[in-house]
Design a protein around this motif. Structure first.
Motif, PDB file in Angstrom:
ATOM      1  N   ALA A  33       0.852  -1.195   0.000  1.00  0.00           N
ATOM      2  CA  ALA A  33       0.000   0.000   0.000  1.00  0.00           C
ATOM      3  C   ALA A  33       0.884   1.241   0.000  1.00  0.00           C
ATOM      4  O   ALA A  33       1.745   1.399   0.868  1.00  0.00           O
ATOM      5  CB  ALA A  33      -0.923   0.000   1.212  1.00  0.00           C
ATOM      6  N   ALA A  34       0.681   2.088  -0.985  1.00  0.00           N
ATOM      7  CA  ALA A  34       1.472   3.310  -1.096  1.00  0.00           C
ATOM      8  C   ALA A  34       1.052   4.315  -0.032  1.00  0.00           C
ATOM      9  O   ALA A  34      -0.094   4.325   0.423  1.00  0.00           O
ATOM     10  CB  ALA A  34       1.294   3.921  -2.485  1.00  0.00           C
ATOM     11  N   VAL A  35       1.986   5.160   0.342  1.00  0.00           N
ATOM     12  CA  VAL A  35       1.706   6.278   1.234  1.00  0.00           C
ATOM     13  C   VAL A  35       1.150   7.400   0.360  1.00  0.00           C
ATOM     14  O   VAL A  35       1.802   7.829  -0.596  1.00  0.00           O
ATOM     15  CB  VAL A  35       2.981   6.717   1.980  1.00  0.00           C
ATOM     16  N   ASP A  36      -0.043   7.852   0.676  1.00  0.00           N
ATOM     17  CA  ASP A  36      -0.767   8.790  -0.187  1.00  0.00           C
ATOM     18  C   ASP A  36      -0.455  10.237   0.173  1.00  0.00           C
ATOM     19  O   ASP A  36      -0.748  10.693   1.283  1.00  0.00           O
ATOM     20  CB  ASP A  36      -2.266   8.523  -0.070  1.00  0.00           C
ATOM     21  N   GLY A  37       0.126  10.950  -0.761  1.00  0.00           N
ATOM     22  CA  GLY A  37       0.445  12.359  -0.555  1.00  0.00           C
ATOM     23  C   GLY A  37      -0.786  13.229  -0.377  1.00  0.00           C
ATOM     24  O   GLY A  37      -0.676  14.361   0.097  1.00  0.00           O
ATOM     25  N   GLN A  38      -1.969  12.722  -0.717  1.00  0.00           N
ATOM     26  CA  GLN A  38      -3.203  13.487  -0.507  1.00  0.00           C
ATOM     27  C   GLN A  38      -3.746  13.351   0.913  1.00  0.00           C
ATOM     28  O   GLN A  38      -4.679  14.055   1.285  1.00  0.00           O
ATOM     29  CB  GLN A  38      -4.263  13.063  -1.530  1.00  0.00           C
ATOM     30  N   ASP A  39      -3.144  12.467   1.700  1.00  0.00           N
ATOM     31  CA  ASP A  39      -3.523  12.321   3.102  1.00  0.00           C
ATOM     32  C   ASP A  39      -3.017  13.567   3.841  1.00  0.00           C
ATOM     33  O   ASP A  39      -1.833  13.909   3.743  1.00  0.00           O
ATOM     34  CB  ASP A  39      -2.883  11.054   3.664  1.00  0.00           C
ATOM     35  N   PRO A  40      -3.876  14.248   4.589  1.00  0.00           N
ATOM     36  CA  PRO A  40      -3.436  15.470   5.279  1.00  0.00           C
ATOM     37  C   PRO A  40      -2.242  15.258   6.218  1.00  0.00           C
ATOM     38  O   PRO A  40      -1.388  16.138   6.333  1.00  0.00           O
ATOM     39  CB  PRO A  40      -4.680  15.904   6.066  1.00  0.00           C
ATOM     40  N   GLU A  41      -2.166  14.106   6.862  1.00  0.00           N
ATOM     41  CA  GLU A  41      -1.032  13.852   7.754  1.00  0.00           C
ATOM     42  C   GLU A  41       0.273  13.715   6.966  1.00  0.00           C
ATOM     43  O   GLU A  41       1.322  14.158   7.416  1.00  0.00           O
ATOM     44  CB  GLU A  41      -1.280  12.599   8.590  1.00  0.00           C
ATOM     45  N   VAL A  42       0.196  13.099   5.798  1.00  0.00           N
ATOM     46  CA  VAL A  42       1.382  12.956   4.954  1.00  0.00           C
ATOM     47  C   VAL A  42       1.805  14.330   4.433  1.00  0.00           C
ATOM     48  O   VAL A  42       2.996  14.672   4.445  1.00  0.00           O
ATOM     49  CB  VAL A  42       1.112  11.972   3.791  1.00  0.00           C
ATOM     50  N   ALA A  43       0.829  15.130   4.010  1.00  0.00           N
ATOM     51  CA  ALA A  43       1.139  16.478   3.523  1.00  0.00           C
ATOM     52  C   ALA A  43       1.769  17.317   4.627  1.00  0.00           C
ATOM     53  O   ALA A  43       2.728  18.069   4.389  1.00  0.00           O
ATOM     54  CB  ALA A  43      -0.126  17.143   2.989  1.00  0.00           C
ATOM     55  N   ILE A  49       9.659  18.990   6.300  1.00  0.00           N
ATOM     56  CA  ILE A  49      10.994  18.734   5.763  1.00  0.00           C
ATOM     57  C   ILE A  49      11.655  20.088   5.475  1.00  0.00           C
ATOM     58  O   ILE A  49      11.043  20.953   4.842  1.00  0.00           O
ATOM     59  CB  ILE A  49      10.920  17.892   4.461  1.00  0.00           C
ATOM     60  N   PRO A  50      12.891  20.285   5.918  1.00  0.00           N
ATOM     61  CA  PRO A  50      13.562  21.573   5.669  1.00  0.00           C
ATOM     62  C   PRO A  50      13.664  21.878   4.171  1.00  0.00           C
ATOM     63  O   PRO A  50      13.659  20.972   3.326  1.00  0.00           O
ATOM     64  CB  PRO A  50      14.955  21.364   6.268  1.00  0.00           C
ATOM     65  N   LEU A  51      13.767  23.142   3.864  1.00  0.00           N
ATOM     66  CA  LEU A  51      13.918  23.562   2.476  1.00  0.00           C
ATOM     67  C   LEU A  51      15.140  22.898   1.861  1.00  0.00           C
ATOM     68  O   LEU A  51      16.146  22.673   2.533  1.00  0.00           O
ATOM     69  CB  LEU A  51      14.054  25.078   2.388  1.00  0.00           C
ATOM     70  N   SER A  52      15.050  22.609   0.569  1.00  0.00           N
ATOM     71  CA  SER A  52      16.181  22.006  -0.139  1.00  0.00           C
ATOM     72  C   SER A  52      17.234  23.073  -0.410  1.00  0.00           C
ATOM     73  O   SER A  52      17.047  24.252  -0.116  1.00  0.00           O
ATOM     74  CB  SER A  52      15.708  21.390  -1.451  1.00  0.00           C
ATOM     75  N   PHE A  53      18.316  22.636  -1.038  1.00  0.00           N
ATOM     76  CA  PHE A  53      19.413  23.558  -1.337  1.00  0.00           C
ATOM     77  C   PHE A  53      18.983  24.666  -2.289  1.00  0.00           C
ATOM     78  O   PHE A  53      19.610  25.701  -2.356  1.00  0.00           O
ATOM     79  CB  PHE A  53      20.624  22.801  -1.890  1.00  0.00           C
ATOM     80  N   GLU A  54      17.895  24.464  -3.024  1.00  0.00           N
ATOM     81  CA  GLU A  54      17.419  25.502  -3.945  1.00  0.00           C
ATOM     82  C   GLU A  54      16.253  26.289  -3.360  1.00  0.00           C
ATOM     83  O   GLU A  54      15.618  27.067  -4.053  1.00  0.00           O
ATOM     84  CB  GLU A  54      17.019  24.879  -5.281  1.00  0.00           C
ATOM     85  N   GLY A  55      15.939  26.049  -2.096  1.00  0.00           N
ATOM     86  CA  GLY A  55      14.880  26.800  -1.451  1.00  0.00           C
ATOM     87  C   GLY A  55      13.475  26.306  -1.743  1.00  0.00           C
ATOM     88  O   GLY A  55      12.518  27.041  -1.555  1.00  0.00           O
ATOM     89  N   THR A  56      13.356  25.088  -2.216  1.00  0.00           N
ATOM     90  CA  THR A  56      12.033  24.525  -2.484  1.00  0.00           C
ATOM     91  C   THR A  56      11.742  23.407  -1.494  1.00  0.00           C
ATOM     92  O   THR A  56      12.645  22.845  -0.877  1.00  0.00           O
ATOM     93  CB  THR A  56      11.938  23.966  -3.919  1.00  0.00           C
ATOM     94  N   ARG A  57      10.487  23.072  -1.360  1.00  0.00           N
ATOM     95  CA  ARG A  57      10.061  21.988  -0.476  1.00  0.00           C
ATOM     96  C   ARG A  57       9.716  20.759  -1.312  1.00  0.00           C
ATOM     97  O   ARG A  57       9.320  20.871  -2.465  1.00  0.00           O
ATOM     98  CB  ARG A  57       8.843  22.391   0.337  1.00  0.00           C
ATOM     99  N   ILE A  58       9.851  19.602  -0.678  1.00  0.00           N
ATOM    100  CA  ILE A  58       9.420  18.376  -1.323  1.00  0.00           C
ATOM    101  C   ILE A  58       7.891  18.396  -1.378  1.00  0.00           C
ATOM    102  O   ILE A  58       7.234  18.818  -0.418  1.00  0.00           O
ATOM    103  CB  ILE A  58       9.957  17.133  -0.567  1.00  0.00           C
ATOM    104  N   SER A  59       7.329  17.975  -2.485  1.00  0.00           N
ATOM    105  CA  SER A  59       5.871  17.936  -2.576  1.00  0.00           C
ATOM    106  C   SER A  59       5.339  16.791  -1.728  1.00  0.00           C
ATOM    107  O   SER A  59       6.060  15.828  -1.428  1.00  0.00           O
ATOM    108  CB  SER A  59       5.433  17.748  -4.041  1.00  0.00           C
ATOM    109  N   ALA A  60       4.079  16.876  -1.356  1.00  0.00           N
ATOM    110  CA  ALA A  60       3.455  15.806  -0.577  1.00  0.00           C
ATOM    111  C   ALA A  60       3.448  14.503  -1.369  1.00  0.00           C
ATOM    112  O   ALA A  60       3.663  13.424  -0.805  1.00  0.00           O
ATOM    113  CB  ALA A  60       2.037  16.205  -0.169  1.00  0.00           C
ATOM    114  N   GLY A  61       3.237  14.597  -2.677  1.00  0.00           N
ATOM    115  CA  GLY A  61       3.250  13.387  -3.511  1.00  0.00           C
ATOM    116  C   GLY A  61       4.618  12.735  -3.561  1.00  0.00           C
ATOM    117  O   GLY A  61       4.747  11.516  -3.443  1.00  0.00           O
TER     118      GLY A  61
END
Length: 103
Positions: A33-43, A49-61
């Motif tokens: 069973a995949a972990v669903d990025g649309q789940d509010p807890e997963v999002a 998660i801290p910002l990446s080296f380019e200042g972006t965040r990982i998407s929930a998906g």
């Protein structure tokens, strides 16, 4: 070698597709069973998660995908098996794959 397929609970159509693909290839598999990025807890976890080296965040998906693969890795380690293969649920299996998996 044991085969696994990562599949979202909300995508039974993809599971049906992969079930047919594995059956056609003669490969038994186990669903993860995949972990669903649309789940509010997963999002919410992804947002922590801290910002990446380019200042972006990982998407929930993307975070859900990462966690799904981590769940596979844990399952493999817990199984005691030396090898396994994991597939996502959106592919077409090529002919001749089964002998490769048995080696």
């Amino acid at each position: 070698m044991k085969a696994y397929c990562i599949n979202l609970d909300r995508r039974p159509d993809r599971l049906a597709h992969m079930t047919a693909e594995f059956a056609r290839a003669g490969i038994p598999f186990e669903r993860i069973a995949a972990v669903d990025g649309q789940d509010p807890e997963v999002a919410a976890a992804a947002a922590e998660i801290p910002l990446s080296f380019e200042g972006t965040r990982i998407s929930a998906g993307a975070y859900g995908c990462l966690q799904s693969h981590r769940n596979f890795w844990r399952r493999l380690v817990d199984s005691g098996e030396d090898w396994a293969v994991v597939f996502e649920d959106d592919l077409v299996l090529v002919g001749g794959l089964e002998p490769l998996l048995s080696e």
